[in-house]
Design an enzyme around this catalytic site. Structure first.
Site, PDB file in Angstrom:
ATOM      1  N   GLN A   1       1.118  -1.388  -0.119  1.00 63.49           N
ATOM      2  CA  GLN A   1       0.494  -0.183  -0.394  1.00 63.49           C
ATOM      3  C   GLN A   1       0.831   1.324   0.037  1.00 63.49           C
ATOM      4  O   GLN A   1       0.373   2.158   0.428  1.00 63.49           O
ATOM      5  CB  GLN A   1      -0.811  -0.203   1.617  1.00 63.49           C
ATOM      6  CG  GLN A   1      -2.137  -0.851   1.231  1.00 63.49           C
ATOM      7  CD  GLN A   1      -2.513  -1.327   2.274  1.00 63.49           C
ATOM      8  OE1 GLN A   1      -2.649  -0.384   3.358  1.00 63.49           O
ATOM      9  NE2 GLN A   1      -3.923  -1.416   2.449  1.00 63.49           N
ATOM     10  N   CYS A   2       2.201   1.253  -0.536  1.00 60.71           N
ATOM     11  CA  CYS A   2       3.141   2.257  -0.317  1.00 60.71           C
ATOM     12  C   CYS A   2       2.391   3.379  -0.623  1.00 60.71           C
ATOM     13  O   CYS A   2       2.304   4.345  -0.117  1.00 60.71           O
ATOM     14  CB  CYS A   2       4.350   1.929  -1.033  1.00 60.71           C
ATOM     15  SG  CYS A   2       4.179   1.333  -3.210  1.00 60.71           S
ATOM     16  N   GLY A   3       1.336   3.199  -2.377  1.00 62.62           N
ATOM     17  CA  GLY A   3       1.007   4.472  -2.843  1.00 62.62           C
ATOM     18  C   GLY A   3      -0.145   4.997  -2.019  1.00 62.62           C
ATOM     19  O   GLY A   3       0.042   6.576  -1.856  1.00 62.62           O
TER      20      GLY A   3
ATOM     21  N   ALA B   1       1.103   6.750   1.511  1.00 58.80           N
ATOM     22  CA  ALA B   1       2.079   7.976   0.835  1.00 58.80           C
ATOM     23  C   ALA B   1       0.570   8.814   0.366  1.00 58.80           C
ATOM     24  O   ALA B   1       1.264  10.266   0.584  1.00 58.80           O
ATOM     25  CB  ALA B   1       3.331   8.434  -0.583  1.00 58.80           C
TER      26      ALA B   1
END
Length: 307
Positions: A91-93, A96
Site C-alpha cells: 500500500q505504499c502509494g 504516501a
C-alpha cells in the site's frame, strides 16, 4: 542348579531395560499468516514515534551529513512536516497519499480505509498497489478534494524548477521510484517500484542569489538558511538539490539527492517478474509499469490556480 538340599533352583538374571525415549519436542510455532504477519519494517516501527516539526528532523539529518554539502554554496531549507504511517501490505502509494493529505488538509478526517476502498471501487488497485500516476492523480482529487497535477517527461528539464518551487511553497509531491534496501532511490528497472511523498527541499545556491531579507540563519546550524514567513523559493542560482521525503516503511524522513531520485524515477520499466508470477491480481495500466510510472510525478495543490 541344585542347592545344599538337592533342590533345583532357577538362575536369577538381571534384565537391563532401556530408558523410555525422550518426549518429542514441541512443534515449532506456526508462522503468522495474512495481515497478522509483521514485516521487519513494521516491527522496527513499533514503540517509536516520528520527530514532529517542519525543521526538527531535517536539522538532525543535516547535522549528521554536514560534511556532504559543498562549502562554496549557500544552503536553504524548505520543509513542511507530514505525519508518518507504516504500510500494511503493498500500500505504499496509498500510504504516501494519506501522508500528503495530512499536509494539505490537517483537519480532515481521512482514513486509510476510505482511501483503499475508493481506490478499489474505482478499479485503480486490487491489492493496494498503484502502478499508474494517472490513477494516483485521479484518486488524490477524489479523496482529498485537491488539484492533482501529473507531470510527465521526467523530473529534470522544464519540470525541475516547477518541482522545486512547488516544494518551496509548502505543497507535497507523490513520487514513484525504485527502493533500495535502505529505502533510498536505486535503479532496478521498476522491480522495486515504490511511492514516497516529498514535503521539502534543500537547495544549494551560488552566493548572492538570495535576497538576505527573506531568510534567516538556523539557530543550530549557522550555515543553513530558513525562509521567513511568506518567502517564496528561489528561481535562479540553484546548483544542487536534495529532497526530504517519507515513505511507508519508516517513520523517519529520508534525505535524497534529487539527481539520484530523478534517475530512479525515469527508469521504471517493468514489474518484478517474481511479483508478476505470484498468482495475485494486480492492476497494471495498458503499456505496463513503464507507461504508468516512468518519468512521472504527481504534484498536489491545495487549490486549483485561477486563469
Amino acid at each position: 542348579m541344585q542347592n545344599a538340599w538337592g533342590w533345583k533352583t532357577a538362575r536369577m538374571t538381571t534384565v537391563q531395560l532401556a530408558p523410555p525415549p525422550p518426549a518429542p519436542p514441541p512443534p515449532p510455532p506456526q508462522p503468522e499468516t495474512g495481515s497478522r504477519k509483521k514485516k521487519l519494517y513494521q516491527a522496527i516501527a513499533e514503540g517509536r514515534a516520528p520527530v514532529e516539526g517542519d525543521h526538527e528532523e531535517p536539522r538532525l539529518l543535516l547535522t549528521k551529513r554536514e560534511s556532504s554539502f559543498r562549502k562554496d554554496l549557500q544552503w536553504v531549507l524548505f520543509n513542511k512536516f507530514v505525519p508518518s504511517l507504516i504500510q500494511d501490505g503493498p500500500q505504499c502509494g496509498l500510504v504516501a497519499l494519506w501522508m500528503a493529505a495530512q499536509l494539505l488538509q490537517p483537519s480532515a478526517d481521512l482514513s486509510m480505509e476510505n482511501i483503499v476502498k475508493t481506490a478499489m471501487n474505482q478499479g485503480y488497485t486490487a491489492q493496494g498497489e498503484i502502478f499508474s500516476a494517472h490513477h494516483m492523480a485521479l484518486l488524490a482529487e477524489e479523496v482529498i478534494g485537491c488539484w492533482a497535477e501529473r507531470l510527465t517527461g521526467g523530473m529534470g528539464g522544464a519540470n525541475f524548477c516547477h518541482i522545486l518551487k512547488h516544494l518551496a511553497d509548502g505543497q507535497p509531491i507523490l513520487i514513484p521510484y525504485d527502493e533500495d534496501f535502505n529505502h533510498e532511490p536505486c535503479r532496478r528497472s521498476g522491480h522495486r517500484a515504490h511511492w514516497a511523498v516529498a514535503s521539502g527541499v534543500l537547495l544549494g545556491l551560488t552566493h548572492g542569489s538570495l535576497n538576505s531579507e527573506d531568510f534567516c540563519a538556523d539557530p543550530a546550524l549557522p550555515w543553513l538558511l530558513l525562509p521567513r514567513h511568506g518567502c517564496s523559493g528561489p528561481t535562479a542560482g540553484v546548483q544542487d538539490a536534495f529532497i526530504f521525503a517519507k515513505q511507508g516503511k519508516s517513520l523517519r524522513y529520508q534525505l535524497w539527492s534529487l539527481e539520484l531520485l530523478t534517475q530512479s524515477n525515469a527508469q521504471l520499466k517493468e514489474m518484478d517478474p517474481q511479483r508478476a508470477a505470484d498468482g495475485s491480481v494486480y492492476i497494471v495500466p495498458q503499456g505496463g509499469v513503464g507507461q504508468g510510472l516512468a518519468g512521472q510525478v504527481v504534484l498536489l495543490h491545495a487549490n486549483r490556480p485561477t486563469d
